[in-house]
Design an enzyme around this catalytic site. Structure first.
Site, PDB file in Angstrom:
ATOM      1  N   TYR A  56       0.858  -1.186   0.000  1.00 37.62           N
ATOM      2  CA  TYR A  56       0.000   0.000   0.000  1.00 37.62           C
ATOM      3  C   TYR A  56       0.896   1.239   0.000  1.00 37.62           C
ATOM      4  O   TYR A  56       1.587   1.516   0.982  1.00 37.62           O
ATOM      5  CB  TYR A  56      -0.900   0.049   1.233  1.00 37.62           C
ATOM      6  N   LEU A 206     -18.331  -1.796   2.752  1.00 37.45           N
ATOM      7  CA  LEU A 206     -19.123  -0.733   2.125  1.00 37.45           C
ATOM      8  C   LEU A 206     -18.917  -0.709   0.613  1.00 37.45           C
ATOM      9  O   LEU A 206     -19.245   0.277  -0.054  1.00 37.45           O
ATOM     10  CB  LEU A 206     -18.783   0.628   2.727  1.00 37.45           C
ATOM     11  N   ARG A 208     -16.372  -0.298  -1.215  1.00 36.33           N
ATOM     12  CA  ARG A 208     -15.511   0.800  -1.655  1.00 36.33           C
ATOM     13  C   ARG A 208     -16.260   2.123  -1.798  1.00 36.33           C
ATOM     14  O   ARG A 208     -15.936   2.954  -2.645  1.00 36.33           O
ATOM     15  CB  ARG A 208     -14.802   0.416  -2.947  1.00 36.33           C
ATOM     16  N   GLY A 209     -17.268   2.286  -0.979  1.00 34.38           N
ATOM     17  CA  GLY A 209     -18.020   3.543  -0.967  1.00 34.38           C
ATOM     18  C   GLY A 209     -19.398   3.446  -1.556  1.00 34.38           C
ATOM     19  O   GLY A 209     -20.249   4.309  -1.296  1.00 34.38           O
ATOM     20  N   SER A 212     -21.929   3.333   1.123  1.00 33.91           N
ATOM     21  CA  SER A 212     -21.758   4.340   2.170  1.00 33.91           C
ATOM     22  C   SER A 212     -22.983   5.229   2.328  1.00 33.91           C
ATOM     23  O   SER A 212     -23.189   5.844   3.365  1.00 33.91           O
ATOM     24  CB  SER A 212     -20.550   5.222   1.854  1.00 33.91           C
TER      25      SER A 212
END
Length: 331
Positions: A56, A206, A208-209, A212
């Site tokens: 990362y 979620l 990746r949004g 959300s």
């Protein structure tokens, strides 16, 4: 903070963990000071599980965690590290390397970047098709004996690989995507993990949004945000997926909760052996996610969630086709 066991051989951790990838990579720019503050807020709230990967930000994420943990009680935090994914200077990907000598090499760099003498859970990020899983797990097991690793985990692998790995050394947990939009783990993998006493750390809770409740169809993505090439965020797929989100919003409104909280609470409801990872990059998003711990979904709530987002209704694969080919869990 509620605690859960990561399998029969793994550590006891907070019921929610913090995934830190987005603080360094793949979701566009992030504010480093806010990232550190978010990690501190999570720790102060009782979150004990921090998840990272040595790739990362090409090591940046581990250094960020090392910075955030200075002055903190190291033994109160469980650090989970994925290794093996290869990067290039342009931020691209170069396959996977899980050879025993690579295990030792990657771990040496990880310990230095984290400024620690051990990793709590160490796992290959993907199955390396060129290396038998027994060799990789055996190499990690050697580091367990040396005291540099406490527990051995897996990531995105299927039933056969899980059994082979577990025959070499007890596996604490399998890290795999698990959300209302990604339920493939429920077919065989989850049952196998439970048979063997292996926990599940669920990432992408979620999506990746998408789940959300904050995603807008006209959102402009910044350079370096991989959702720009993610099938679920493109064209008609995005339109269809956001319809599911709006249906879920109806359930959330009826409980006085947010869409994100219902989505996380649903994963929490899957079993005491499932620990969701939330990928909050800011303190306000973290606070919202932690609110899911106070949301107990009743049988009626769970039925309403299933009606809003039935299994198998997500539009598009969870990764682009070339990346799906690296998922042993999808074979």
């Amino acid at each position: 903070m509620e605690q859960r066991n990561l399998g029969s051989s793994g550590p006891r951790v907070s019921a929610l963990g913090l995934g830190t990838m987005g603080m360094s990579d793949l979701y566009g720019p992030a504010d480093e000071t806010e990232s550190v503050n978010t990690i501190h807020a999570a720790l102060d709230a009782g979150v004990t599980l921090l998840d990272t990967g040595d790739f990362y930000g090409a090591g940046h994420n581990e250094m960020l965690i090392g910075r955030a943990l200075r002055g903190r009680d190291r033994d109160s935090v469980t650090i989970s590290v994925k290794f093996g994914s290869l990067r290039d200077p342009e931020g691209g990907w170069g396959g996977h390397d899980s050879r025993p000598q690579a295990v030792r090499n990657f771990l040496a760099y990880t310990l230095r970047r984290l400024d620690t003498d051990h990793v709590d859970i160490y796992r290959p990020s993907r199955l390396d098709p060129a290396v038998p899983i027994e060799e990789t797990i055996g190499a990690i097991a050697e580091q367990v004996k040396a005291g540099r690793v406490r527990h051995v985990g897996l990531s995105e692998v299927g039933v056969e690989t899980i059994r082979r790995a577990h025959s070499v050394h007890p596996i604490s947990d399998l890290q795999i995507e698990y959300s209302l939009l990604s339920r493939g783990v429920e077919t065989e993998i989850l049952d196998t993990c439970r048979e063997l006493g292996i926990g599940v750390t669920a990432y992408g809770v979620l999506s990746r949004g998408l789940l959300s409740g904050h995603w807008r169809p006209d959102r402009q993505l910044t350079s370096g945000d991989f959702r720009g090439v993610s099938p679920r965020f493109s064209g008609d797929n995005l339109t269809a997926n956001l319809r599911l989100v709006e249906a879920l919003r109806g359930v959330a409104d009826s409980r006085g909760a947010t869409v994100a909280q219902v989505a996380i609470a649903w994963v929490l409801s899957r079993g005491e052996d499932v620990v969701p990872l939330v990928g909050a990059r800011r303190r306000d998003r973290l606070a919202e996610s932690l609110g899911a711990l106070d949301l107990a979904l009743s049988a009626d709530d769970l039925a309403a969630v299933e009606r809003a987002v039935p299994a198998g209704t997500a539009a598009g694969t969870r990764y682009a086709v070339p990346l799906m080919q690296h998922l042993d869990s999808e074979r």
